[in-house]
Design an enzyme around this catalytic site. Structure first.
Site, PDB file in Angstrom:
ATOM      1  N   LYS A 170       1.365 -45.976  76.263  1.00  0.00           N
ATOM      2  CA  LYS A 170       2.804 -45.752  76.476  1.00  0.00           C
ATOM      3  C   LYS A 170       3.051 -45.095  77.831  1.00  0.00           C
ATOM      4  O   LYS A 170       4.041 -45.379  78.510  1.00  0.00           O
ATOM      5  CB  LYS A 170       3.370 -44.877  75.351  1.00  0.00           C
ATOM      6  CG  LYS A 170       4.876 -44.553  75.479  1.00  0.00           C
ATOM      7  CD  LYS A 170       5.721 -45.804  75.554  1.00  0.00           C
ATOM      8  CE  LYS A 170       7.206 -45.577  75.310  1.00  0.00           C
ATOM      9  NZ  LYS A 170       7.849 -44.458  75.916  1.00  0.00           N
TER      10      LYS A 170
ATOM     11  N   HIS B 247       2.796 -47.846  80.306  1.00  0.00           N
ATOM     12  CA  HIS B 247       4.010 -48.658  80.090  1.00  0.00           C
ATOM     13  C   HIS B 247       5.190 -48.066  80.845  1.00  0.00           C
ATOM     14  O   HIS B 247       5.923 -48.767  81.555  1.00  0.00           O
ATOM     15  CB  HIS B 247       4.290 -48.710  78.585  1.00  0.00           C
ATOM     16  CG  HIS B 247       5.648 -49.209  78.193  1.00  0.00           C
ATOM     17  ND1 HIS B 247       6.790 -48.434  78.291  1.00  0.00           N
ATOM     18  CD2 HIS B 247       6.044 -50.399  77.680  1.00  0.00           C
ATOM     19  CE1 HIS B 247       7.825 -49.122  77.855  1.00  0.00           C
ATOM     20  NE2 HIS B 247       7.404 -50.314  77.481  1.00  0.00           N
ATOM     21  N   ASN B 248       5.376 -46.752  80.743  1.00  0.00           N
ATOM     22  CA  ASN B 248       6.515 -46.122  81.408  1.00  0.00           C
ATOM     23  C   ASN B 248       6.320 -46.052  82.918  1.00  0.00           C
ATOM     24  O   ASN B 248       7.284 -46.122  83.675  1.00  0.00           O
ATOM     25  CB  ASN B 248       6.746 -44.723  80.832  1.00  0.00           C
ATOM     26  CG  ASN B 248       7.437 -44.785  79.482  1.00  0.00           C
ATOM     27  OD1 ASN B 248       7.393 -45.806  78.807  1.00  0.00           O
ATOM     28  ND2 ASN B 248       8.056 -43.695  79.076  1.00  0.00           N
TER      29      ASN B 248
ATOM     30  N   GLU C  67       7.377 -49.316  84.101  1.00  0.00           N
ATOM     31  CA  GLU C  67       8.843 -49.341  84.026  1.00  0.00           C
ATOM     32  C   GLU C  67       9.474 -48.717  85.270  1.00  0.00           C
ATOM     33  O   GLU C  67      10.466 -49.226  85.798  1.00  0.00           O
ATOM     34  CB  GLU C  67       9.286 -48.590  82.767  1.00  0.00           C
ATOM     35  CG  GLU C  67      10.776 -48.452  82.565  1.00  0.00           C
ATOM     36  CD  GLU C  67      11.071 -47.530  81.397  1.00  0.00           C
ATOM     37  OE1 GLU C  67      11.709 -46.489  81.620  1.00  0.00           O
ATOM     38  OE2 GLU C  67      10.628 -47.841  80.269  1.00  0.00           O
TER      39      GLU C  67
END
Length: 297
Positions: A162, A165-166, A169
């Protein structure tokens, strides 16, 4: 299945609704906010039967640590704690080991989906031991859309994935921001709302983020004039860069995106003043004077 949810904010509250709508029995607890409950954490645990599952959807850091430590004193052998917040993966590995010492199981779940998750589902990146993950899998499968959930590895891996993932992003958002600013600054009087709209279909840069940008343009107009350009960060971009440094992996895009967020918080950059002053000194380039407020008369 039956589980306890700690934290009823924008994510936790919507997750409870999605779970309950699909037949799960939820007991919830929140210390603050509009969804504050009269229950104590001890009472919440008392409403669950073994094997108990308690899911945390609260801010990372001290709030999560405090509730985690309290739960270690309330839960029994074999019970499961799920941390669905954006905790640092090093903390999650430590918490797994600490819980294991008390024969309590720990699962770290990276959750993506924001305020839209209740309707379309949450992408779930889950880390932990197989038997602990299996205990909570009915809830994972309900919360996620089809093909949107995976047990990605051992303890800490859910929050590690995660985090990355961020970080990705950050880079995607910055690329959209820069590209649309180039178009906004041109003298072509471009229809940015229309451009964001057509790029959603068939374009190689189409994405959910682009759909959200189009929605923002429709809501606020092409100039986004009612939005201040001040961008916070919640930590995962910094952690991703720190891990990249430790692994000798170059991440220039994610780094630049994080630094762009820092720059957005400066009404006046001292570094930019130095650059302007130096250009004036060595090249005679013009500098802009700071407008001063009129003094008393």
């Amino acid at each position: 299945m039956k589980l306890g949810m700690v934290g009823l904010g924008r994510m936790g509250g919507n997750m409870v609704e999605r779970l309950e709508e699909n037949g799960h029995e939820i007991r919830s607890y929140a210390r603050s906010g509009k969804n504050c409950t009269a229950l104590s954490l001890e009472e919440l645990v008392g409403q669950l039967e073994p094997t108990r599952v308690v899911w945390l959807m609260i801010p990372a850091g001290d709030p999560t640590e405090g509730v985690f430590q309290e739960l270690l004193g309330l839960l029994d052998e074999g019970d499961v704690i799920v941390d669905g917040g954006n905790s640092n993966w090093h903390d999650s590995r430590r918490r797994h080991d600490e819980a294991k010492g008390k024969r309590i199981r720990f699962v770290d779940a990276g959750v993506s989906g924001g305020i839209w998750g209740r309707e379309v589902g949450y992408c779930l990146m889950v880390g932990g031991e197989e038997n602990a993950v299996a205990e909570v899998e009915p809830a994972f499968e309900t919360l996620a859309p089809e093909n949107g959930y995976a047990h990605v590895g051992g303890p800490g891996s859910g929050h590690f994935v995660k985090m990355v993932h961020n970080g990705i992003e950050y880079g995607l958002m910055e690329a959209y921001a820069e590209g649309f600013e180039v178009m906004e600054r041109s003298d072509l009087n471009l229809d940015l709302t229309a451009i964001a709209g057509i790029w959603r279909y068939g374009s190689v840069v189409r994405s959910w983020l682009l759909e959200l940008l189009h929605a923002a343009y429709e809501q606020h107009g092409d100039d986004l004039g009612d939005i201040r350009g001040y961008v916070e960060d919640s930590g995962e971009g910094r952690w991703t860069i720190a891990e990249a440094i430790a692994e000798d992996v170059p991440v220039p895009v994610i780094s630049a995106a994080l630094f762009a967020r820092f720059a957005s918080r400066q009404d006046e950059s001292y570094a930019a003043r130095i650059t302007a002053a130096l250009r004036n000194q060595f090249g005679g380039h013009a500098v802009r004077a700071v407008e001063k407020a009129p003094g008393p008369r």
